[in-house]
Design an enzyme around this catalytic site. Sequence first.
Site, mmCIF file in Angstrom:
data_model
loop_
_atom_site.group_PDB
_atom_site.id
_atom_site.type_symbol
_atom_site.label_atom_id
_atom_site.label_comp_id
_atom_site.label_asym_id
_atom_site.label_seq_id
_atom_site.Cartn_x
_atom_site.Cartn_y
_atom_site.Cartn_z
ATOM 1 C CG HIS A 88 -1.892 1.010 1.402
ATOM 2 N ND1 HIS A 88 -1.597 2.299 1.748
ATOM 3 C CD2 HIS A 88 -3.237 0.945 1.246
ATOM 4 C CE1 HIS A 88 -2.734 2.998 1.806
ATOM 5 N NE2 HIS A 88 -3.736 2.199 1.494
ATOM 6 C CD GLN B 120 -6.588 -4.286 4.023
ATOM 7 O OE1 GLN B 120 -7.550 -5.035 4.217
ATOM 8 N NE2 GLN B 120 -6.735 -3.000 3.727
ATOM 9 C CB CYS C 176 -3.770 3.358 -1.570
ATOM 10 S SG CYS C 176 -4.974 4.642 -1.314
ATOM 11 C CG ASP D 197 0.517 -2.278 6.121
ATOM 12 O OD1 ASP D 197 -0.417 -2.338 6.952
ATOM 13 O OD2 ASP D 197 0.398 -1.747 5.006
ATOM 14 C CE LYS E 281 -7.256 -0.203 6.388
ATOM 15 N NZ LYS E 281 -7.981 0.463 5.310
#
Lengths: 146, 410
Positions: free
Chosen positions: B119, B199, B361, B196, B222
Amino acid sequence: MGLDHLDDLYRQVIMTHAAHPHHYGECEDPSVRMTRYNPSCGDVIYLSLVLSTDHKIKAIAFKGEGCAISKASASMMTDLVMNQPIVKARQLIQSFSKMLMGEKSEVGDLKDAQLLAGVQQFPARIKCAKLPWQALEDALAEQGGS
Amino acid sequence: MHINKNDFPILQQQMHQHDMVYLDNAATSQKPQVVIDAITKYYQLSNANVHRGIYELSQHATEAYEQARDKVTAFLHAQQREEVLFTRGTTESLNWIACTYGIANVHDGDEIVLSYMEHHANIVPWQQLAKKVNAKLKYIALNEDGTLNMADAQKQITSRTKIVAVAHASNVLGVVNPIKKLADLAHQQGAVIVVDGAQSTPHMPVDVQQIQADFFAFSGHKMLGPMGIGVLYGKRQLLEAMPPAQFGGEMIERVGLLDATFQPLPWKFEAGTPNVAGAIGLGVAIDYLNQIGMDNVQQHEKDLVNYILPKLSEIDGVRVYGPQAANHSGVIAFNVDQLHPHDLATALDQQGVAIRAGHHCAQPLMHYLNASATARASFYIYNTMADADKLVDSIMATKEYFNHGIRSFG
């Protein structure tokens, strides 16, 4: 089935322009080139123009990646400004922009492009319709012509 | 797994006269009533600045805020609460590492290794760092099915590598990366690994110790929590050695005219009044997820993907990106032949189905896939098989609409 409302956006004339865009490609020996991105979606338009000494748009072409709306909008725009004085092109850009904002403008001048007025009902798509016109405005500004 | 869709008031709405099917969960998730209530209750009953007041109200706010930190600590299986810092979200967490740990540890000629599926939030901070210190950016290649090419990872991570920064799960490809293996490669070369987790954290059990993450970032919004709250996890010895990214109230111990000393971890990093209501909301979101069980959350999404992915792939002209159903997470990027994803998304919206269209993104990844944009449907706990069916049906109807339109003017 719920898709009837889409007819306001995807008029047949618009779909024809999108499927078979006019002035698609690149001008030979352009006076000015302009690239504009839609950062929210990654679409891109490459515009090239040949301007004459008497301040007319002698040739115009576009290519790039975009949805049906942005392609149709670019195709209609190139039809409109081809062989027109730069001054007139600027007026058309103004009219188109006003139309998208729902303001009064001389839409008659916009010919096919006035069909894009339906995009007002789809606010997320206004940027798509506007991108080619923004590129043209910036190209003319960069050229500094009047 | 039983999820009561009624827990999510927003999902009761209609869009364009259709029951809304929300499939943009990779962008943000919806909030259960308990999270909304917790935020309201905080402002109704407990609002005060934290770590300051002598009065009881401030004590309540401070306790609730620090309790939220304990919940995150347990949720991530971190060793100590001092390793859990509250931020605005994943983006801020990653930026903090780049501008503090990065500046201090990455020098001229060193390497920062990313992957092609990152991302922008896990690319641009490193680009800026690399420019500042004259470091080299390298990208790990992907396999044909979108998974990370581990042979290439081994090649890219060298003794010059100082930071390896990769997504735990892709926001486009539906791929989950083998972080533990990447961490081993990084550690063998003396580098740290930054994960990261935006997700992954909402969708699967996360154990930062087991995957050997040095830093791990995620966002609350999220995973059923509010916007504007996120977390940066860091191993204690790394955080101890790092300077704070921001300075101000809350994080100081003593301030003179020319210098100041800072609070111990975790407060050293939390300058200014923090997002207390956000942290409390995140804590309640974690309680909600724990009640379901993260294994069940993951299984539910697996079931949905196993059901929908073959159906999607079977539609004439549909191309799905990423691996086969068995290894595919709940994020499904796809394209329909002859139909730009914008036009598709507008048509699906007219049928009440909210999906994302664009570059997500992840422009370098789009470039790598040779796609300018894709459509993306992403699932979460409240999505059902009926939602999945609605997606397929509405794609079929859209294809029909546009095919018919184009035929009629030949």
